[in-house]
Motif scaffolding. Sequence first.
Motif, PDB file in Angstrom:
ATOM      1  N   TRP A   1      -7.186   1.158  -1.758  1.00  0.00           N
ATOM      2  CA  TRP A   1      -7.996   0.639  -0.965  1.00  0.00           C
ATOM      3  C   TRP A   1      -8.991  -0.215  -1.494  1.00  0.00           C
ATOM      4  O   TRP A   1      -9.766  -1.157  -0.635  1.00  0.00           O
ATOM      5  CB  TRP A   1      -8.625   1.538   0.235  1.00  0.00           C
ATOM      6  CG  TRP A   1      -7.541   1.996   1.150  1.00  0.00           C
ATOM      7  CD1 TRP A   1      -7.046   3.293   1.000  1.00  0.00           C
ATOM      8  CD2 TRP A   1      -6.761   1.541   2.251  1.00  0.00           C
ATOM      9  NE1 TRP A   1      -5.969   3.508   1.871  1.00  0.00           N
ATOM     10  CE2 TRP A   1      -6.091   2.593   2.512  1.00  0.00           C
ATOM     11  CE3 TRP A   1      -6.866   0.290   2.827  1.00  0.00           C
ATOM     12  CZ2 TRP A   1      -4.964   2.052   3.743  1.00  0.00           C
ATOM     13  CZ3 TRP A   1      -5.987  -0.162   3.586  1.00  0.00           C
ATOM     14  CH2 TRP A   1      -5.224   1.021   4.411  1.00  0.00           C
TER      15      TRP A   1
ATOM     16  N   VAL B   1     -15.344   1.476  -2.378  1.00  0.00           N
ATOM     17  CA  VAL B   1     -14.321   2.737  -1.798  1.00  0.00           C
ATOM     18  C   VAL B   1     -14.819   3.802  -2.756  1.00  0.00           C
ATOM     19  O   VAL B   1     -14.816   5.163  -2.172  1.00  0.00           O
ATOM     20  CB  VAL B   1     -13.086   2.210  -2.072  1.00  0.00           C
ATOM     21  CG1 VAL B   1     -12.172   3.472  -1.724  1.00  0.00           C
ATOM     22  CG2 VAL B   1     -12.772   1.194  -1.099  1.00  0.00           C
TER      23      VAL B   1
ATOM     24  N   ASN C   1      -8.742   3.324  -6.573  1.00  0.00           N
ATOM     25  CA  ASN C   1      -8.166   3.465  -5.303  1.00  0.00           C
ATOM     26  C   ASN C   1      -7.434   2.379  -4.716  1.00  0.00           C
ATOM     27  O   ASN C   1      -7.973   1.162  -4.968  1.00  0.00           O
ATOM     28  CB  ASN C   1      -9.211   4.197  -4.158  1.00  0.00           C
ATOM     29  CG  ASN C   1      -8.859   4.425  -2.999  1.00  0.00           C
ATOM     30  OD1 ASN C   1      -8.269   3.879  -2.183  1.00  0.00           O
ATOM     31  ND2 ASN C   1      -9.051   5.765  -2.692  1.00  0.00           N
TER      32      ASN C   1
ATOM     33  N   VAL D   1      -8.191  -4.103  -1.729  1.00  0.00           N
ATOM     34  CA  VAL D   1      -8.212  -4.644  -0.241  1.00  0.00           C
ATOM     35  C   VAL D   1      -9.468  -4.827   0.201  1.00  0.00           C
ATOM     36  O   VAL D   1     -10.030  -6.087   0.809  1.00  0.00           O
ATOM     37  CB  VAL D   1      -7.375  -3.732   0.866  1.00  0.00           C
ATOM     38  CG1 VAL D   1      -7.267  -4.525   1.992  1.00  0.00           C
ATOM     39  CG2 VAL D   1      -5.839  -3.629  -0.054  1.00  0.00           C
TER      40      VAL D   1
ATOM     41  N   LEU E   1       0.859  -1.227  -0.110  1.00  0.00           N
ATOM     42  CA  LEU E   1       0.133  -0.047  -0.189  1.00  0.00           C
ATOM     43  C   LEU E   1       0.918   1.399   0.113  1.00  0.00           C
ATOM     44  O   LEU E   1       0.562   2.123  -0.815  1.00  0.00           O
ATOM     45  CB  LEU E   1      -0.908   0.099   1.195  1.00  0.00           C
ATOM     46  CG  LEU E   1      -2.019  -1.210   1.270  1.00  0.00           C
ATOM     47  CD1 LEU E   1      -2.633  -1.164   2.447  1.00  0.00           C
ATOM     48  CD2 LEU E   1      -3.147  -0.670  -0.179  1.00  0.00           C
TER      49      LEU E   1
END
Length: 312
Positions: free
Chosen positions: A241, A284, A239, A244, A154
């Motif tokens: 995130w 997200v 993004n 994830v 990340l």
Amino acid sequence: MGDFLAQYGFLIVTMVQAGLLGLSLYFPLQAGQLSLASPGFYAVGGYVAAILLTNPAFAGLRESLGNGLFPLTWLAAALICGLLGLVVGIPALRLRGIYLALATIAFVEILRVVSLNLGVTGGAIGIFGIPQAFGFQDRWQYIWLFGPLLILTLLFARQLERSRVGRAFRAIREDELAADAMGVPPTRYKVLAFVIGAVLAGIVGAMSAPFLNTWNAKQGTFDASIAILAFVLIGGSRNIWGPVVGGALLTAVPELLRFLADWRLVINGLVLVVASLYLPQGIVGALERLRRTRPPRRPETAALPGVKGGTP
């Protein structure tokens, strides 16, 4: 705490693993490339680790290095997958869109068929009895491997987005012809993004072989390609995130609903359908859009002397 980790530790580590595999697909998508090759590199990385950790030809190396062999398997998997990604990426990434997706699916299937017919990979049976990394006694302990790798990935992705290379990725994703006209070589940067994803998938595979204790051709299949793509699309592809969140959610939902037997698969399918219809930018992306559209808070006015409650 011990009971919780004993019950859910394997699931937690699997969720982190899924997030990492989603990120391995996220990097090519940053350069506008719909690559589905991650399961192939994941399988190769796992085979590299499994062979080094079990094959009699490497018994002397295992005795001399001890636990130091595990980081060596990660490095070997990263190098081999990086080189393989370079060899595959240079011709394949001249394709675009669905044609690139089909080419990378063919790559995954070729690797699967090859692994089924090689003696060193154990054929259809695979490789069993892979020793646990660093003598771990419980599966939840693998969070000490996958967790730091996720954090480092990340951080790397964040720095990459802010760098000149990240800006080149975005330019190619938005308009490849315009980027080329402005002096950004598309093929070079697309291959770079592809190789980064291949290296990450290979390292995850090398860590996963001891975690699963066995490795076979089922680890790299077309179904796995679609599952990893779902991680990115459901979580959000714009993004870091997103993969994830998507990987964690789509891994956890079927396991947490196991008590519903076969109905849990129906619910998992409903999650995919609803998210695809109503969250086109992923979970997200929807949260980011909600945050941007939230009306600003009205500033409070200072109370005038002798007046209660602010504005007279």
